[in-house]
Design an enzyme around this catalytic site. Structure first.
Site, mmCIF file in Angstrom:
data_model
loop_
_atom_site.group_PDB
_atom_site.id
_atom_site.type_symbol
_atom_site.label_atom_id
_atom_site.label_comp_id
_atom_site.label_asym_id
_atom_site.label_seq_id
_atom_site.Cartn_x
_atom_site.Cartn_y
_atom_site.Cartn_z
ATOM 1 N N ALA A 187 -45.746 26.879 8.796
ATOM 2 C CA ALA A 187 -46.310 25.539 8.670
ATOM 3 C C ALA A 187 -45.303 24.481 8.229
ATOM 4 O O ALA A 187 -45.085 23.487 8.933
ATOM 5 C CB ALA A 187 -47.498 25.576 7.708
ATOM 6 N N ARG A 210 -39.634 14.203 16.709
ATOM 7 C CA ARG A 210 -40.336 13.011 17.191
ATOM 8 C C ARG A 210 -39.523 11.740 16.906
ATOM 9 O O ARG A 210 -39.560 10.782 17.680
ATOM 10 C CB ARG A 210 -41.697 12.882 16.512
ATOM 11 C CG ARG A 210 -42.713 13.929 16.940
ATOM 12 C CD ARG A 210 -44.080 13.641 16.340
ATOM 13 N NE ARG A 210 -44.968 14.777 16.511
ATOM 14 C CZ ARG A 210 -45.256 15.663 15.556
ATOM 15 N NH1 ARG A 210 -44.736 15.519 14.347
ATOM 16 N NH2 ARG A 210 -46.053 16.678 15.802
ATOM 17 N N CYS A 239 -54.209 31.671 6.726
ATOM 18 C CA CYS A 239 -55.533 31.545 6.115
ATOM 19 C C CYS A 239 -56.631 32.104 7.015
ATOM 20 O O CYS A 239 -57.714 32.464 6.541
ATOM 21 C CB CYS A 239 -55.836 30.082 5.800
ATOM 22 S SG CYS A 239 -54.666 29.303 4.677
ATOM 23 N N VAL A 276 -32.376 34.703 7.546
ATOM 24 C CA VAL A 276 -31.284 34.098 6.780
ATOM 25 C C VAL A 276 -31.094 34.902 5.502
ATOM 26 O O VAL A 276 -32.042 35.122 4.744
ATOM 27 C CB VAL A 276 -31.576 32.623 6.467
ATOM 28 C CG1 VAL A 276 -30.518 32.045 5.530
ATOM 29 C CG2 VAL A 276 -31.644 31.804 7.757
ATOM 30 N N TYR A 304 -76.972 9.694 2.210
ATOM 31 C CA TYR A 304 -78.191 10.405 1.829
ATOM 32 C C TYR A 304 -79.177 10.446 2.984
ATOM 33 O O TYR A 304 -79.423 9.441 3.658
ATOM 34 C CB TYR A 304 -78.882 9.735 0.633
ATOM 35 C CG TYR A 304 -80.333 10.165 0.518
ATOM 36 C CD1 TYR A 304 -80.659 11.471 0.141
ATOM 37 C CD2 TYR A 304 -81.375 9.292 0.859
ATOM 38 C CE1 TYR A 304 -81.981 11.879 0.085
ATOM 39 C CE2 TYR A 304 -82.700 9.694 0.796
ATOM 40 C CZ TYR A 304 -82.996 10.994 0.416
ATOM 41 O OH TYR A 304 -84.307 11.425 0.376
ATOM 42 N N ARG A 355 -73.570 12.100 -13.964
ATOM 43 C CA ARG A 355 -74.492 11.424 -14.895
ATOM 44 C C ARG A 355 -74.597 12.188 -16.208
ATOM 45 O O ARG A 355 -74.552 11.603 -17.301
ATOM 46 C CB ARG A 355 -75.872 11.303 -14.265
ATOM 47 C CG ARG A 355 -75.974 10.307 -13.134
ATOM 48 C CD ARG A 355 -77.383 10.284 -12.543
ATOM 49 N NE ARG A 355 -78.366 9.804 -13.508
ATOM 50 C CZ ARG A 355 -79.668 9.763 -13.282
ATOM 51 N NH1 ARG A 355 -80.161 10.193 -12.126
ATOM 52 N NH2 ARG A 355 -80.503 9.297 -14.185
#
Length: 457
Positions: A13, A24, A47, A84, A432, A448
């Site tokens: 990755a 690029r 994963c 390496v 909601y 809350r």
């Protein structure tokens, strides 16, 4: 104008994201890119291996984001099966060995990217290298495990470790029709949660038919006469096994970097600046599972092995190598997993993390549902929230529940990144409708309650 050479160590990755982004921004006439990968594959999702093993993902190729041929077609000199073995910082070169032939050669660099990943923890125990004992770090590992499962003489599996990999592999083996025992050194599974939340995972796993053995240290792996695993041994018991999966965790793979004198942190990972440049080295970058990153909540360095971070590191490195400028500011420690239909999520600090960095805090735990209680399919979830005393700053959230529970942690991840207080969270304008949430989302109910707790102290 001379052509610069970028050398990348590691083809997954972080390494290939860095190489691709650099390409690029700079064409072959400006930047030569040489990438070394000791395995057979590049740009794959480690994963996803448990889901491949469990049959949710049809085949290995589904986990490969970009093949070696695709990288080469974009002008990247990708050398597979090439490891390496040495970094010569003063000489600005690396030594590489062909894994199959043993031939060695030096390659010079103008800019270097270290993306060596992490290595699975493999305990030094009698019998741990026996046939039928598997780690699950690479696609080759996944294929080897699948092959073992296909020819196993029995249907008993033991998973050693109950972190993310451990619980995901327990699910995969259940899906394969195995009788699964998870042997865990901790007091509850998922040590990334507080023990009270881990206890919910424990109960749910046993409800799925998984045998959980906590506070158990593996002392040996027993083998049959043919050398194949037959049992996992602890101080107090012996658990029969036709296959064993090691899910103990990983450590940064930084032996090369350490030998080269590059700076490592307390967790063994490379230390970088915000641009992912190795500290003290102008032309060396590092990213992925081999680095430590800043925890934005605690202010300390930590090691987190996740593909999301690795890909972001690669993008940042590639932008900087390619002549642009990008930074990776840090993480809040967000992670989500599941075992069968149980969703497990966390972000920010656990109680022991907050204590370790000297924070004074309050905790609240609420029980709620994923949808309006009257709407069909509503399932229970538990949300735990930590808030700093006096300031009310959000410190962490943990969620355990069924369908619709896990990704709610993203609300808290954004709040943590923004440095919000729990009182500020109560005013968040979340979506909601009865099929998706109660009128008060469970995370906001916890906010809350935490606000009231902080005000009362």
């Amino acid at each position: 104008m001379s052509i610069e050479r970028l050398v990348v160590i590691g083809g997954d990755a972080a390494g290939m994201s860095a190489a691709s982004q650099a390409r690029r921004l700079k064409g072959p006439g400006e930047l030569e890119i040489v990438a070394f990968e000791r395995g057979h594959f590049t740009s794959f999702s480690a994963c996803g291996i448990p889901y491949w093993v469990g049959g949710d993902v049809v085949g290995r190729d589904e986990l490969i984001a970009r093949t070696p041929e695709e990288h080469r077609a974009r002008g990247i000199d990708l050398r597979l099966r090439t490891e390496v073995t040495e970094i010569d910082v003063a000489g600005r070169r690396v030594r590489a060995r062909d894994v199959d032939s043993g031939a060695q050669s030096w390659t010079s660099y103008d800019k270097l990217v270290i993306a060596t990943g992490a290595r699975p923890i493999r305990p030094d125990l009698p019998g741990v290298d026996a046939a039928g004992v598997h780690g699950v770090q690479t696609l080759d590992d996944g294929q080897a495990l699948i092959d073992t499962l296909a020819r196993a003489r029995g249907r008993r599996a033991v998973v050693v470790g109950a972190g993310y990999i451990g619980v995901e592999m327990a699910e995969a083996l259940i899906n394969r029709g195995y009788e699964v025992t998870v042997v865990n050194r901790g007091s509850e599974p998922m040590s990334t949660l507080d023990p009270d939340m881990g206890r919910l995972v424990h109960t749910a796993m046993e409800g799925l038919g998984i045998t959980m053995v906590n506070e158990a240290e593996v002392t040996a792996v027993r083998t049959a006469e043919d050398g194949h695993v037959r049992a996992v041994v602890t101080k107090d018991a012996e658990y029969p096994a036709d296959v064993v999966v090691l899910g103990i965790g990983v450590r940064p793979e930084t032996a090369l970097a350490k030998a080269a004198g590059l700076p490592l942190g307390g967790h063994g990972g490379l230390l970088t600046d915000l641009a992912m440049r190795v500290r003290g080295h102008e032309d060396i970058w590092a990213g992925g599972d081999c680095v430590e990153v800043l925890d934005l909540v605690s202010g300390q360095e930590r090691h987190i092995a996740l593909g999301t971070h690795a890909n972001k590191h690669g993008q940042v490195i590639g932008a900087n190598v390619g002549g642009g400028y990008a930074t990776f500011p840090g993480v809040v420690g967000t992670a989500v997993s599941k075992v069968c239909d149980l969703e497990i999520a966390r972000t920010g600090l656990r109680e022991k993390d907050a204590r370790r960095v000297g924070l004074r805090f309050e905790t609240v735990t609420v029980e709620s549902t994923s949808r309006a209680g009257y709407y069909p399919g509503a399932s229970a979830m538990t949300v735990k929230m930590l808030a700093e005393r006096r300031t009310g700053r959000l410190l962490g959230v943990q969620i355990v529940g069924r369908e619709g529970a896990g990704k709610r942690v993203d609300i808290a991840a954004v709040a943590l990144t923004a440095g919000m207080t729990v009182e500020q969270m109560t005013a968040l304008d979340l979506g909601y409708a009865p099929p998706f949430s109660p009128v008060w989302d469970p995370v906001l109910v916890a906010a809350r309650k935490a606000t009231a707790r902080v005000r009362s102290t």
